[in-house]
Design a protein around this motif. Structure first.
Motif, mmCIF file in Angstrom:
data_model
loop_
_atom_site.group_PDB
_atom_site.id
_atom_site.type_symbol
_atom_site.label_atom_id
_atom_site.label_comp_id
_atom_site.label_asym_id
_atom_site.label_seq_id
_atom_site.Cartn_x
_atom_site.Cartn_y
_atom_site.Cartn_z
ATOM 1 N N ASN A 142 0.847 -1.190 0.000
ATOM 2 C CA ASN A 142 0.000 0.000 0.000
ATOM 3 C C ASN A 142 0.887 1.246 0.000
ATOM 4 O OD1 ASN A 142 0.330 -1.077 2.957
ATOM 5 N ND2 ASN A 142 -0.013 1.131 3.187
ATOM 6 N N ARG A 143 0.310 2.348 -0.418
ATOM 7 C CA ARG A 143 0.966 3.640 -0.277
ATOM 8 C C ARG A 143 0.806 4.103 1.173
ATOM 9 N NH1 ARG A 143 3.601 4.264 -5.314
ATOM 10 N NH2 ARG A 143 2.102 3.935 -7.009
ATOM 11 N N PRO A 144 1.658 5.008 1.652
ATOM 12 C CA PRO A 144 1.530 5.499 3.024
ATOM 13 C C PRO A 144 0.139 6.067 3.296
ATOM 14 C CG PRO A 144 3.633 6.170 2.105
ATOM 15 C CD PRO A 144 2.852 5.559 0.976
ATOM 16 N N GLY A 145 -0.424 5.665 4.435
ATOM 17 C CA GLY A 145 -1.725 6.181 4.839
ATOM 18 C C GLY A 145 -2.914 5.457 4.243
ATOM 19 N N ARG A 146 -2.661 4.460 3.386
ATOM 20 C CA ARG A 146 -3.752 3.720 2.780
ATOM 21 C C ARG A 146 -3.777 2.290 3.312
ATOM 22 N NH1 ARG A 146 -6.070 5.890 -1.765
ATOM 23 N NH2 ARG A 146 -6.456 3.828 -2.651
ATOM 24 N N ALA A 147 -4.933 1.637 3.201
ATOM 25 C CA ALA A 147 -5.072 0.272 3.701
ATOM 26 C C ALA A 147 -4.289 -0.698 2.822
ATOM 27 C CB ALA A 147 -6.550 -0.120 3.724
ATOM 28 N N SER A 148 -3.844 -1.788 3.431
ATOM 29 C CA SER A 148 -3.133 -2.821 2.681
ATOM 30 C C SER A 148 -4.051 -3.430 1.626
ATOM 31 C CB SER A 148 -2.649 -3.921 3.628
ATOM 32 O OG SER A 148 -1.749 -3.408 4.567
ATOM 33 N N ALA A 149 -3.481 -3.708 0.460
ATOM 34 C CA ALA A 149 -4.264 -4.310 -0.618
ATOM 35 C C ALA A 149 -4.659 -5.730 -0.236
ATOM 36 C CB ALA A 149 -3.457 -4.310 -1.910
ATOM 37 N N PRO A 150 -5.947 -6.098 -0.358
ATOM 38 C CA PRO A 150 -6.382 -7.451 0.010
ATOM 39 C C PRO A 150 -6.173 -8.489 -1.086
ATOM 40 C CG PRO A 150 -8.279 -6.147 -0.614
ATOM 41 C CD PRO A 150 -7.101 -5.223 -0.676
ATOM 42 N N GLY A 151 -5.866 -8.041 -2.315
ATOM 43 C CA GLY A 151 -5.713 -8.975 -3.424
ATOM 44 C C GLY A 151 -4.955 -8.349 -4.571
ATOM 45 N N ALA A 152 -4.699 -9.144 -5.602
ATOM 46 C CA ALA A 152 -3.885 -8.693 -6.729
ATOM 47 C C ALA A 152 -4.522 -7.527 -7.475
ATOM 48 C CB ALA A 152 -3.636 -9.857 -7.679
ATOM 49 N N GLU A 153 -5.836 -7.542 -7.637
ATOM 50 C CA GLU A 153 -6.495 -6.449 -8.366
ATOM 51 C C GLU A 153 -6.330 -5.130 -7.623
ATOM 52 O OE1 GLU A 153 -7.676 -6.458 -11.377
ATOM 53 O OE2 GLU A 153 -7.156 -8.575 -11.603
#
Length: 214
Positions: A142-153
């Motif tokens: 993820n970029r700073p301050g954003r939630a972690s990506a849950p999947g490849a898309e």
């Protein structure tokens, strides 16, 4: 590019992923907790990962290892507490900050002087790291301050320019559940110190090592 990374597709995708890493490219990949971003352990790759992530100076990345011997081969040192925790919780969502590792880039070293490592509990990722013959770096996708990506898309949406440019190769391990990040324990001193409570709770760790430093 996105490569499938589930079931039989894992072994088919590993050679291309290893070649990408060895050429200095970066990966997005599933772990036992969240999707991660990483590369090889060269200084150039670590700097490239910091630029991709937008990571501020002084905040290091952890290393994903395929087995404890991989950490020891780099000169990382396990004291009695670290060995007890690793024996009970690895492979799994426990990150240990260990002293040593004199040949590793200084950018990987935290303020306590250690380098954080985790023996991943994700079977496909462990096979990838073993095929590399060396650890890979890791930080949440993820970029700073954003939630972690849950999947490849979601990774593609967040890092589309880097994926399209061929800098970032995405391994699609499906959509992950909402799992806490790994628990982080500083084992650079004789008495361990809990830095971040995550997937493994404090009480479980205390049963293994007795107590933590303040």
């Amino acid at each position: 590019m996105i490569l499938p990374f589930t079931g039989a597709a894992v072994d088919a995708s590993i050679p291309q992923a290893v070649a990408h890493l060895r050429a200095g490219g970066l990966l997005a990949y599933p772990t036992e907790t969240v999707y991660g971003l990483g590369g090889n352990v060269s200084e150039a790759s670590v700097r490239g990962l910091a630029a991709l992530k937008g990571r501020e100076p002084g905040k290091p990345f952890l290393l994903i290892i395929a087995d404890p011997q991989m950490a020891e081969d780099l000169g990382l040192l396990f004291n009695a507490s670290a060995r007890a925790l690793a024996r009970a919780c690895w492979p799994g969502p426990l990150t240990l900050a260990l002293p040593g590792g004199p040949t590793l880039p200084a950018m990987l070293r935290g303020p306590e002087g250690g380098i954080a490592v985790r023996h991943t509990g994700h079977a496909g990722l462990a096979r990838l790291v073993a095929a590399c013959g060396a650890p890979i770096t890791s930080t949440s996708a993820n970029r700073p301050g954003r939630a972690s990506a849950p999947g490849a898309e979601a990774v593609l949406e967040e890092f589309k320019p880097e994926v399209e440019a061929g800098q970032l190769l995405v391994l699609d391990g499906g959509v992950l559940g909402r799992v806490p990040p790994s628990t982080l324990v500083d084992c650079t001193q004789n008495e361990p110190r809990l830095v971040r409570e995550g997937a493994i709770p404090r009480d479980e760790l205390r049963r293994l090592v007795g107590r933590f430093a303040p």
